[in-house]
Design a protein around this motif. Structure first.
Motif, PDB file in Angstrom:
ATOM      1  N   VAL A  20       7.599  -3.028   4.475  1.00 11.94           N
ATOM      2  CA  VAL A  20       6.175  -3.149   4.155  1.00 11.94           C
ATOM      3  C   VAL A  20       5.793  -1.881   3.426  1.00 11.94           C
ATOM      4  N   GLU A  21       5.220  -2.044   2.241  1.00 13.73           N
ATOM      5  CA  GLU A  21       4.712  -0.908   1.476  1.00 13.73           C
ATOM      6  C   GLU A  21       3.203  -0.850   1.663  1.00 13.73           C
ATOM      7  N   VAL A  22       2.725   0.312   2.047  1.00 11.27           N
ATOM      8  CA  VAL A  22       1.289   0.540   2.203  1.00 11.27           C
ATOM      9  C   VAL A  22       0.821   1.263   0.945  1.00 11.27           C
ATOM     10  N   THR A  23      -0.122   0.650   0.219  1.00 13.55           N
ATOM     11  CA  THR A  23      -0.627   1.236  -1.023  1.00 13.55           C
ATOM     12  C   THR A  23      -2.146   1.388  -0.955  1.00 13.55           C
ATOM     13  N   ASP A  24      -2.662   2.337  -1.739  1.00 10.51           N
ATOM     14  CA  ASP A  24      -4.112   2.534  -1.787  1.00 10.51           C
ATOM     15  C   ASP A  24      -4.724   1.643  -2.868  1.00 10.51           C
ATOM     16  N   GLU A  25      -6.028   1.821  -3.128  1.00 10.12           N
ATOM     17  CA  GLU A  25      -6.735   0.959  -4.079  1.00 10.12           C
ATOM     18  C   GLU A  25      -6.212   1.101  -5.509  1.00 10.12           C
ATOM     19  N   ASN A  26      -5.525   2.209  -5.805  1.00  7.26           N
ATOM     20  CA  ASN A  26      -4.940   2.420  -7.139  1.00  7.26           C
ATOM     21  C   ASN A  26      -3.480   1.977  -7.205  1.00  7.26           C
ATOM     22  N   ASN A  27      -3.027   1.299  -6.163  1.00  7.77           N
ATOM     23  CA  ASN A  27      -1.648   0.831  -6.049  1.00  7.77           C
ATOM     24  C   ASN A  27      -0.653   1.994  -5.907  1.00  7.77           C
ATOM     25  N   THR A  28      -1.123   3.144  -5.440  1.00  9.25           N
ATOM     26  CA  THR A  28      -0.256   4.291  -5.184  1.00  9.25           C
ATOM     27  C   THR A  28       0.416   4.100  -3.828  1.00  9.25           C
ATOM     28  N   LEU A  29       1.729   4.220  -3.799  1.00  8.09           N
ATOM     29  CA  LEU A  29       2.469   4.049  -2.556  1.00  8.09           C
ATOM     30  C   LEU A  29       2.139   5.184  -1.591  1.00  8.09           C
ATOM     31  N   MET A  30       1.690   4.828  -0.389  1.00  5.33           N
ATOM     32  CA  MET A  30       1.363   5.811   0.642  1.00  5.33           C
ATOM     33  C   MET A  30       2.490   5.946   1.658  1.00  5.33           C
ATOM     34  N   HIS A  31       3.149   4.815   1.957  1.00  3.42           N
ATOM     35  CA  HIS A  31       4.205   4.837   2.974  1.00  3.42           C
ATOM     36  C   HIS A  31       5.014   3.539   2.892  1.00  3.42           C
ATOM     37  N   THR A  32       6.298   3.620   3.248  1.00  7.62           N
ATOM     38  CA  THR A  32       7.159   2.448   3.340  1.00  7.62           C
ATOM     39  C   THR A  32       7.718   2.355   4.750  1.00  7.62           C
ATOM     40  N   LEU A  33       7.579   1.191   5.358  1.00  9.19           N
ATOM     41  CA  LEU A  33       8.141   0.917   6.682  1.00  9.19           C
ATOM     42  C   LEU A  33       9.287  -0.075   6.513  1.00  9.19           C
ATOM     43  N   ARG A  34      10.461   0.271   7.009  1.00 10.19           N
ATOM     44  CA  ARG A  34      11.638  -0.594   6.910  1.00 10.19           C
ATOM     45  C   ARG A  34      11.978  -1.119   8.309  1.00 10.19           C
ATOM     46  N   PHE A  35      12.349  -2.405   8.365  1.00 10.10           N
ATOM     47  CA  PHE A  35      12.722  -3.013   9.639  1.00 10.10           C
ATOM     48  C   PHE A  35      13.602  -4.227   9.377  1.00 10.10           C
ATOM     49  N   SER A  36      14.184  -4.755  10.446  1.00 10.68           N
ATOM     50  CA  SER A  36      15.062  -5.930  10.334  1.00 10.68           C
ATOM     51  C   SER A  36      14.668  -6.990  11.345  1.00 10.68           C
ATOM     52  N   ILE A  37      14.893  -8.245  10.944  1.00  8.49           N
ATOM     53  CA  ILE A  37      14.723  -9.383  11.836  1.00  8.49           C
ATOM     54  C   ILE A  37      16.115  -9.912  12.145  1.00  8.49           C
ATOM     55  N   THR A  38      16.416 -10.038  13.442  1.00  9.44           N
ATOM     56  CA  THR A  38      17.747 -10.485  13.867  1.00  9.44           C
ATOM     57  C   THR A  38      17.617 -11.678  14.831  1.00  9.44           C
ATOM     58  N   ASP A  39      18.824 -12.185  15.240  1.00  7.56           N
ATOM     59  CA  ASP A  39      18.836 -13.257  16.258  1.00  7.56           C
ATOM     60  C   ASP A  39      18.222 -12.711  17.504  1.00  7.56           C
ATOM     61  N   THR A  63       1.756  -2.379  20.016  1.00  7.54           N
ATOM     62  CA  THR A  63       2.528  -2.477  21.247  1.00  7.54           C
ATOM     63  C   THR A  63       3.985  -2.767  20.906  1.00  7.54           C
ATOM     64  N   ASN A  64       4.899  -2.044  21.542  1.00  9.84           N
ATOM     65  CA  ASN A  64       6.341  -2.217  21.353  1.00  9.84           C
ATOM     66  C   ASN A  64       6.764  -1.998  19.905  1.00  9.84           C
ATOM     67  N   SER A  65       6.506  -0.792  19.404  1.00 11.55           N
ATOM     68  CA  SER A  65       6.932  -0.472  18.048  1.00 11.55           C
ATOM     69  C   SER A  65       8.457  -0.381  18.010  1.00 11.55           C
ATOM     70  N   ALA A  66       9.037  -0.769  16.870  1.00 20.02           N
ATOM     71  CA  ALA A  66      10.495  -0.799  16.735  1.00 20.02           C
ATOM     72  C   ALA A  66      10.861  -0.906  15.258  1.00 20.02           C
ATOM     73  N   VAL A  67      12.169  -0.931  14.994  1.00 25.42           N
ATOM     74  CA  VAL A  67      12.667  -1.164  13.633  1.00 25.42           C
ATOM     75  C   VAL A  67      13.554  -2.405  13.575  1.00 25.42           C
ATOM     76  N   VAL A  68      13.868  -2.989  14.743  1.00 23.99           N
ATOM     77  CA  VAL A  68      14.623  -4.238  14.820  1.00 23.99           C
ATOM     78  C   VAL A  68      13.851  -5.185  15.736  1.00 23.99           C
ATOM     79  N   PHE A  69      13.609  -6.401  15.249  1.00 24.41           N
ATOM     80  CA  PHE A  69      12.840  -7.390  15.995  1.00 24.41           C
ATOM     81  C   PHE A  69      13.630  -8.686  16.086  1.00 24.41           C
ATOM     82  N   SER A  70      13.572  -9.326  17.233  1.00 23.40           N
ATOM     83  CA  SER A  70      14.237 -10.610  17.426  1.00 23.40           C
ATOM     84  C   SER A  70      13.389 -11.722  16.806  1.00 23.40           C
TER      85      SER A  70
END
Length: 140
Positions: free
Chosen positions: A121-140, A52-59
């Motif tokens: 957040v890096e999502v990796t499989d059981e072999n530690n292979t990178l599947m996806h990277t999600l970038r975001f920021s925490i702000t005031d 719910t409420n997906s974003a890339v910047v979170f308060s």
């Protein structure tokens, strides 16, 4: 009686028309043998097993942020990891077991005032292979 027979006949025809599609889809998932990430999002919360409420910047005032991942197909029981990084430093790694035929999981991070800034957040499989990277920021 005649009406009931027509109704059963229509259902049978519909089943015969749709059966090849169901069979093909099921065989594709079983024979592909490859775990597939179909959705990965950062969100404010999870409600009824959905982001719910997906974003890339979170308060910081939200107090929590979640990483939601969905896999289809999942050919066999396995695990994936959500690796949470703040300013390129690993903060936590959460290992999640996922099961066939498809699976969704999430992890959450409780936010403190010191957590402001860039995250990933890096999502990796059981072999530690990178599947996806999600970038975001925490702000005031």
């Amino acid at each position: 009686m005649r009406h009931a027979a027509r109704h059963v006949c229509r259902i049978l025809i519909l089943a015969l028309v749709l059966a090849p599609a169901w069979t093909a889809r099921g065989q594709e998932a079983q024979t592909s043998g490859k775990l597939t990430l179909v959705r990965a999002v950062m969100c404010e919360t999870i409600v009824e097993y959905a982001p719910t409420n997906s974003a890339v910047v979170f308060s910081i005032e939200r107090g929590r942020v979640s990483c939601f991942t969905e896999f289809d197909p999942v050919p066999k029981q396995t695990y994936v990891s959500h690796k949470w990084y703040r300013r390129d430093s690993l903060v936590t790694e959460k290992r999640l077991t996922i099961n066939p035929p498809r699976w969704a999981s999430f992890t959450s991070m409780q936010l403190r005032d010191a957590d402001k800034g860039p995250w990933r957040v890096e999502v990796t499989d059981e072999n530690n292979t990178l599947m996806h990277t999600l970038r975001f920021s925490i702000t005031d």
